[in-house]
Design a protein around this motif. Structure first.
Motif, short mmCIF file in Angstrom:
data_model
loop_
_atom_site.label_atom_id
_atom_site.label_comp_id
_atom_site.label_asym_id
_atom_site.label_seq_id
_atom_site.Cartn_x
_atom_site.Cartn_y
_atom_site.Cartn_z
N UNK A 55 0.84 -1.21 0.00
CA UNK A 55 0.00 0.00 0.00
C UNK A 55 0.87 1.26 0.00
N UNK A 56 1.91 1.26 0.80
CA UNK A 56 2.82 2.41 0.85
C UNK A 56 3.49 2.62 -0.50
N UNK A 57 3.90 1.52 -1.15
CA UNK A 57 4.53 1.62 -2.47
C UNK A 57 3.57 2.22 -3.48
N UNK A 58 2.31 1.79 -3.43
CA UNK A 58 1.32 2.31 -4.37
C UNK A 58 1.10 3.81 -4.16
N UNK A 59 0.99 4.23 -2.89
CA UNK A 59 0.80 5.66 -2.60
C UNK A 59 2.01 6.47 -3.05
N UNK A 60 3.20 5.96 -2.78
CA UNK A 60 4.41 6.66 -3.22
C UNK A 60 4.46 6.78 -4.73
N UNK A 61 4.00 5.73 -5.42
CA UNK A 61 3.96 5.79 -6.88
C UNK A 61 3.02 6.86 -7.38
N UNK A 62 1.84 6.96 -6.75
CA UNK A 62 0.87 7.98 -7.13
C UNK A 62 1.44 9.38 -6.92
N UNK A 63 1.99 9.61 -5.73
CA UNK A 63 2.51 10.94 -5.41
C UNK A 63 3.72 11.27 -6.28
N UNK A 64 4.68 10.35 -6.33
CA UNK A 64 5.87 10.60 -7.14
C UNK A 64 5.53 10.78 -8.61
N UNK A 97 14.03 -1.49 10.90
CA UNK A 97 13.24 -0.59 11.76
C UNK A 97 12.87 0.73 11.11
N UNK A 98 13.82 1.38 10.46
CA UNK A 98 13.51 2.69 9.88
C UNK A 98 12.55 2.57 8.70
N UNK A 99 12.73 1.52 7.91
CA UNK A 99 11.83 1.31 6.77
C UNK A 99 10.42 1.05 7.27
N UNK A 100 10.30 0.18 8.27
CA UNK A 100 8.97 -0.15 8.79
C UNK A 100 8.31 1.06 9.45
N UNK A 101 9.09 1.88 10.12
CA UNK A 101 8.53 3.08 10.74
C UNK A 101 7.97 4.01 9.67
N UNK A 102 8.70 4.19 8.57
CA UNK A 102 8.24 5.06 7.49
C UNK A 102 6.98 4.49 6.84
N UNK A 103 6.96 3.18 6.62
CA UNK A 103 5.80 2.54 6.01
C UNK A 103 4.58 2.67 6.91
#
Length: 376
Positions: A12-21, A283-289
């Motif tokens: 889901x995070x990847x999809x949202x980042x794709x839309x925004x980017x 940890x940092x990746x999961x926090x951002x997601x």
């Protein structure tokens, strides 16, 4: 408390980042002599940039995850004694709440900003246009979400055949649109629901355990084959999103290229699940997601407003590369990419202010219940 699924949240995070980017890349706001901003797109000037849309248009993953989580959520609701109607009403309100809040805020804010001369008439109009344009996606998603009980029933009776049927329906509409006896262009809109139901229904089938590695490999190979044939043999447009001034579009209305790309993305993601999950355990990746998932709708609603705000400020400082100049060469693309950190920072500030409308929690609600409310 139910634990979050890292893989689902990651997609889901990847999809949202794709839309925004993607929107930040293909959406240019050019300064005009009248002191306004007008909408343009580098896709109109730079044909070599169009294949980038294959990697940035990830709405197929969003619908895949939506089908999976909605099916799981409806099953849990039924087990808890909730009616299908109650679940649909609650789900739609959750989707629509941040959209409604953003609409009201902009409707209240834009007229006085225009009257006070903070922004020009053209900028105010284009802000509204850019805000409204992506809402077609939310409207379609809301309609398909409301159909979840029926799509679950369809999955029980037809399984993966239902997924293929939706793709076949889009192919039939494309034949009517582009075949020897081409019908009026409006017939293409018959493909809107089946094109996006393809990935959503696939997510439902996945939640029922019907999608294993063999099916994932079939999705990847089959999707790639159809994708190549459509572009290389049948002369479909290269860009997956609409190009200003182009006669044909793959997204408005959606062509067979949309479910083909969704199949590629879904197949690849499912085959790479183990690697993706290992990456998400950082940890940092999961926090951002996690943060992105909890504010997904706010990010979606406000990312264009962030672009307009930064572009308007840049216009007042002078035409800056990537923010106000015509998107006609590779230099513009590189300059726009360099602005991404600034755009992201502004968007983060806006989301921090409006996120309360995405997950409003009454003061008396216990903390555990508040956490469950935020757990998608």
């Amino acid at each position: 408390m139910r634990q979050r699924d890292r893989f689902i949240d990651g997609l889901r995070a990847l999809a949202i980042l794709g839309v925004v980017g993607g929107h930040w890349l293909v959406g240019a706001l050019v300064a005009t002599p009248a002191g306004d901003l007008r909408i343009d797109s580098p896709l109109r000037h730079l044909e070599w940039l169009q294949p980038a849309t294959w990697f940035l248009q990830m709405l197929g993953l969003f619908f895949l995850v939506g089908g999976y989580t909605s099916a799981q959520g409806l099953r849990r609701a039924r087990a808890a004694g909730e009616t299908d109607t109650g679940w649909v009403r609650r789900r739609l309100w959750r989707i629509g709440r941040p959209v409604l809040a953003a609409t009201v805020i902009l409707a209240v804010a834009l007229p006085p900003l225009r009257m006070l001369g903070v922004i020009g008439a053209g900028t105010a109009w284009n802000t509204a246009v850019l805000f409204v344009q992506p809402l077609w996606f939310m409207a379609v998603y809301a309609v398909i979400t409301a159909l979840t009980p029926r799509l679950l029933r369809l999955d029980r009776h037809a399984g993966l055949r239902a997924v293929l049927a939706f793709a076949a329906a889009v192919a039939v509409v494309d034949l009517l649109r582009f075949g020897p006896a081409a019908e009026p262009a409006a017939v293409g809109y018959l493909s809107v629901l089946p094109a996006w139901c393809f990935a959503y229904q696939l997510g439902i089938a996945w939640s029922a355990g019907r999608v294993d590695r063999r099916v994932a490999a079939g999705l990847l190979v089959g999707g790639l084959t159809v994708f190549v044939v459509l572009i290389a043999v049948l002369d479909y447009p290269v860009s997956i999103v609409s190009v200003p001034g182009a006669v044909r579009s793959n997204s408005n209305p959606p062509s067979l290229l949309v479910p083909a790309l969704a199949a590629i993305q879904a197949g690849a993601a499912l085959l790479l699940r183990d690697r993706i999950e290992r990456f998400l355990h950082r940890p940092r990746v999961w926090a951002a997601v996690t943060v992105l998932n909890l504010s997904a709708m706010s990010v979606f609603c406000w990312h264009h407003v962030a672009l307009v705000g930064v572009s308007e400020l840049a216009r007042r400082l002078g035409t800056l590369p990537g923010l106000g100049d015509v998107p006609a060469d590779a230099g513009w693309v590189l300059s726009r990419l360099a602005w991404y950190p600034v755009l992201a920072l502004v968007l983060a500030g806006i989301v921090a202010l409006v996120r309360r409308y995405e997950h409003p929690v009454p003061a008396a609600l216990p903390r555990a219940a508040a956490i469950r409310e935020q757990n998608i």
